[in-house]
Design a protein around this motif. Sequence first.
Motif, PDB file in Angstrom:
ATOM      1  N   GLU A  49       0.831  -1.200   0.000  1.00  0.00           N
ATOM      2  CA  GLU A  49       0.000   0.000   0.000  1.00  0.00           C
ATOM      3  C   GLU A  49       0.867   1.252   0.000  1.00  0.00           C
ATOM      4  N   PHE A  50       1.959   1.233   0.736  1.00  0.00           N
ATOM      5  CA  PHE A  50       2.854   2.376   0.758  1.00  0.00           C
ATOM      6  C   PHE A  50       3.431   2.621  -0.640  1.00  0.00           C
ATOM      7  N   THR A  51       3.853   1.549  -1.302  1.00  0.00           N
ATOM      8  CA  THR A  51       4.418   1.676  -2.647  1.00  0.00           C
ATOM      9  C   THR A  51       3.403   2.264  -3.617  1.00  0.00           C
ATOM     10  N   ASN A  52       2.176   1.793  -3.544  1.00  0.00           N
ATOM     11  CA  ASN A  52       1.153   2.204  -4.510  1.00  0.00           C
ATOM     12  C   ASN A  52       0.499   3.535  -4.159  1.00  0.00           C
ATOM     13  N   ASN A  53       0.332   3.811  -2.862  1.00  0.00           N
ATOM     14  CA  ASN A  53      -0.458   4.973  -2.447  1.00  0.00           C
ATOM     15  C   ASN A  53       0.371   6.153  -1.954  1.00  0.00           C
ATOM     16  N   ILE A  54       1.459   5.876  -1.269  1.00  0.00           N
ATOM     17  CA  ILE A  54       2.208   6.952  -0.612  1.00  0.00           C
ATOM     18  C   ILE A  54       3.428   7.375  -1.416  1.00  0.00           C
ATOM     19  N   LEU A  55       4.096   6.423  -2.029  1.00  0.00           N
ATOM     20  CA  LEU A  55       5.285   6.751  -2.818  1.00  0.00           C
ATOM     21  C   LEU A  55       5.000   7.791  -3.896  1.00  0.00           C
ATOM     22  N   PRO A  56       3.879   7.698  -4.634  1.00  0.00           N
ATOM     23  CA  PRO A  56       3.591   8.753  -5.618  1.00  0.00           C
ATOM     24  C   PRO A  56       3.416  10.128  -4.976  1.00  0.00           C
ATOM     25  N   ARG A  57       2.865  10.172  -3.775  1.00  0.00           N
ATOM     26  CA  ARG A  57       2.708  11.452  -3.075  1.00  0.00           C
ATOM     27  C   ARG A  57       4.079  12.058  -2.751  1.00  0.00           C
ATOM     28  N   ILE A  58       4.983  11.219  -2.254  1.00  0.00           N
ATOM     29  CA  ILE A  58       6.315  11.696  -1.885  1.00  0.00           C
ATOM     30  C   ILE A  58       7.056  12.192  -3.117  1.00  0.00           C
ATOM     31  N   ASN A  59       6.907  11.469  -4.215  1.00  0.00           N
ATOM     32  CA  ASN A  59       7.557  11.862  -5.461  1.00  0.00           C
ATOM     33  C   ASN A  59       7.022  13.203  -5.951  1.00  0.00           C
ATOM     34  N   GLU A  60       5.710  13.358  -5.927  1.00  0.00           N
ATOM     35  CA  GLU A  60       5.093  14.612  -6.362  1.00  0.00           C
ATOM     36  C   GLU A  60       5.519  15.765  -5.452  1.00  0.00           C
ATOM     37  N   ALA A  61       5.681  15.473  -4.166  1.00  0.00           N
ATOM     38  CA  ALA A  61       6.030  16.520  -3.203  1.00  0.00           C
ATOM     39  C   ALA A  61       7.481  16.958  -3.315  1.00  0.00           C
ATOM     40  N   GLY A  62       8.316  16.206  -4.069  1.00  0.00           N
ATOM     41  CA  GLY A  62       9.665  16.658  -4.359  1.00  0.00           C
ATOM     42  C   GLY A  62      10.752  16.164  -3.435  1.00  0.00           C
ATOM     43  N   TYR A  63      10.422  15.360  -2.438  1.00  0.00           N
ATOM     44  CA  TYR A  63      11.444  14.853  -1.515  1.00  0.00           C
ATOM     45  C   TYR A  63      12.344  13.857  -2.244  1.00  0.00           C
ATOM     46  N   ASN A  64      13.649  13.863  -1.904  1.00  0.00           N
ATOM     47  CA  ASN A  64      14.571  12.972  -2.600  1.00  0.00           C
ATOM     48  C   ASN A  64      15.048  11.797  -1.755  1.00  0.00           C
ATOM     49  N   VAL A  65      14.613  11.735  -0.488  1.00  0.00           N
ATOM     50  CA  VAL A  65      14.961  10.622   0.393  1.00  0.00           C
ATOM     51  C   VAL A  65      13.739  10.234   1.208  1.00  0.00           C
ATOM     52  N   ILE A  66      13.532   8.928   1.353  1.00  0.00           N
ATOM     53  CA  ILE A  66      12.522   8.422   2.288  1.00  0.00           C
ATOM     54  C   ILE A  66      13.252   7.761   3.443  1.00  0.00           C
ATOM     55  N   GLN A  67      12.881   8.120   4.648  1.00  0.00           N
ATOM     56  CA  GLN A  67      13.433   7.471   5.840  1.00  0.00           C
ATOM     57  C   GLN A  67      12.337   6.599   6.444  1.00  0.00           C
ATOM     58  N   LEU A  68      12.527   5.286   6.375  1.00  0.00           N
ATOM     59  CA  LEU A  68      11.514   4.355   6.852  1.00  0.00           C
ATOM     60  C   LEU A  68      11.759   3.986   8.314  1.00  0.00           C
ATOM     61  N   MET A  69      10.737   4.160   9.114  1.00  0.00           N
ATOM     62  CA  MET A  69      10.794   3.766  10.512  1.00  0.00           C
ATOM     63  C   MET A  69      10.309   2.330  10.677  1.00  0.00           C
ATOM     64  N   ALA A  70      10.679   1.719  11.788  1.00  0.00           N
ATOM     65  CA  ALA A  70      10.092   0.449  12.249  1.00  0.00           C
ATOM     66  C   ALA A  70      10.255  -0.698  11.262  1.00  0.00           C
ATOM     67  N   VAL A  71      11.366  -0.730  10.532  1.00  0.00           N
ATOM     68  CA  VAL A  71      11.600  -1.812   9.578  1.00  0.00           C
ATOM     69  C   VAL A  71      12.021  -3.091  10.299  1.00  0.00           C
ATOM     70  N   GLN A  72      12.946  -2.991  11.237  1.00  0.00           N
ATOM     71  CA  GLN A  72      13.409  -4.180  11.953  1.00  0.00           C
ATOM     72  C   GLN A  72      12.290  -4.711  12.852  1.00  0.00           C
ATOM     73  N   GLU A  73      12.174  -6.039  12.917  1.00  0.00           N
ATOM     74  CA  GLU A  73      11.034  -6.640  13.620  1.00  0.00           C
ATOM     75  C   GLU A  73      11.029  -6.287  15.103  1.00  0.00           C
ATOM     76  N   HIS A  74       9.836  -5.972  15.606  1.00  0.00           N
ATOM     77  CA  HIS A  74       9.655  -5.574  16.995  1.00  0.00           C
ATOM     78  C   HIS A  74       8.347  -6.171  17.507  1.00  0.00           C
TER      79      HIS A  74
END
Length: 672
Positions: A188-213
Amino acid sequence: MSKLSLLEKDAWLSPHQGAIEATFHNYKDLLDEFGDSHDGIVNFAGNHLFFGLHPYGDGWVFREWAPNAKKIHLIGDFSNWQPVESYRLQQKDHGIWEIFFPANTLKHMDLYKLYVEWEFGTGHRIPAYAKRVIQDPQTLIFSAQVWQPQTPFNWTDNDFQPAFKHPVIYEAHVGMAEKDEKVGTYKEFTNNILPRINEAGYNVIQLMAVQEHPYYGSFGYHVSNFFAASSRFGTPEDLKELVNRAHELGIAVIMDIVHSHAVKNEEEGLSRFDGTLDQYFYPGDRGFHPAWDSRCFDYGKKEVQAFLLSNCRFWLEEYHFDGYRFDGVTSMLYHHHGLEKAFTNYNDYFDGSQDRNALVYLMLANHLIHKIKPKAISVAEEMSGFPGTGAPPEEGGLGFNFRLSMGVPDFWIKLIKELPDEDWDMGTIFHELTQHRPEERTISYAESHDQALVGDKTIIFRLADKEMYDFMSKDTPSLVIDRAIALHKLIRLVTLTTANGGYLNFMGNEFGHPEWIDFPREGNNWSYKYARRQWNLADDKTLKYEWLKAFDTAMINTVVEEKVLTPLPVYQNLANEGDKILVFNRGDFLMVFNFHPSASFPDYGIPVAPGKYKILLNSDRPEYGGFDRIDQAPLYFSEPVGGNPKNGHQLKLYLPNRTGLILRKIPTPRVH
């Protein structure tokens, strides 16, 4: 050896030369021991290729490090989840255990774990190097899962490397990225949020909570399984597709890596893995974090160094991440973890409270990261201002590319809480936003996820408060909301344009996301209401959130495309406290701010270099919630002060109240 350049750049460090050089020598001695000139540190950081579960010939091999264990059995459906002799591991040298077994014992997606016996007890354990861990939805028990799909993931990012010097970071949490009250997914992030970030002009995404917890509400900071991408968001291939797609768009992806501590859970994590409390962690009280209720790694133990360095290598190679934001660096640097400690002078950094093991580990980690991926982005979450955080290890520093300017959001919150904006001091604002150590580059930000958590308030909520509930319709006028929107824009614009390296924004804050972040827990009846992002508010053209979103998009795209952050240093042109005017430049870019709550100034004289100037960004545009009081079309020509060029040049501008501008000096064509 010659004097370390860190010491040459900062004479105030001279009294502490011995401590700095001793740390550097420890670091160099380890590199020599690893045989770094022949990529020895990369090989040393290869534990994940040896330990854990791996195909081997026509079967499997599994290895674990557990020096205090007396017996270890591999258990799963194949053993009816009981320890049986045929799946007992054999003890090797140096605390290593090993077993080979037939291919038909395990298949893709099967569950397994370890049954460990020690002198006075037993316990179920998840392998330390497990690359996939899932939770049973009924029993809530975590198990390792075999992840060996027949078809490997097809990367199409062509060995992507960040092609920019100034990261403009979009900090994001996959689970809370959807508007629905649920846990979002990588897909869902790839399909729904990534296009928003691209349109907004940001050049880096910092992903939180990737390592299992184990606990979702920890925001990913109480890690149990360091090599496993959190399965609550989807499969490893889903995460790889997210990174791959971002790279195809030219966006780098870094992740929060948590090496500052580990969850104290024993069945899910590393604590008491082989029956001892100090296998991976410092012995005694030093192995427990008093504020975070977690375990503290023993950074001086070779096996722990190899574990953590292998973790750094793993995410870069397996998932193609472009670097890391290291969590809790301050906690690592000192035995007191920075708790209740005011850092007022250099002696506070070198008072004997340093954890030299941790300093050396961070130097090794940054050296390794950049050896594997030279253009990797390495960011330190470090609040004490430790000297050398942003200097290369070879100069005596820790090797981070950037340090988070954690004092900046604290400054803004303090300013908003304690002073009405008519009393804000322009010189203080400029000083607070531009101060940094000479050897380091920083990531500036007005607010991150920390300021949005329950119990705190975002900037927009501090400025607007309860008015946000009733007056965010464009048809509903409100002076409170007008002020909040104007200052929200100015705070972001001045924070970004003074940045000495890069900028960060937390997901949703760019459009003034209302309320707070609160993960499901017993105290809120396990609700997801506040663990999501209401994108519909920003997309609704009848609401004022759309104005803030439009401004942030214009601001980020202008700064990135025009390379506004490239010219250094940042020079203050003017700070008029009575008029609340702040002007500064970086190269040919001129930033002009009128923070005055009510006064607008026609033909305001601003000292500039001679030339003609063009407005690139104007916060008073109506599509950004402004009042369209500035004519943006013409070029603005400087003129001599008092008609005499010897007095310098000035630019005369109309400066409406609570407005910010970016202008660029237009190069004069050469005459041949």
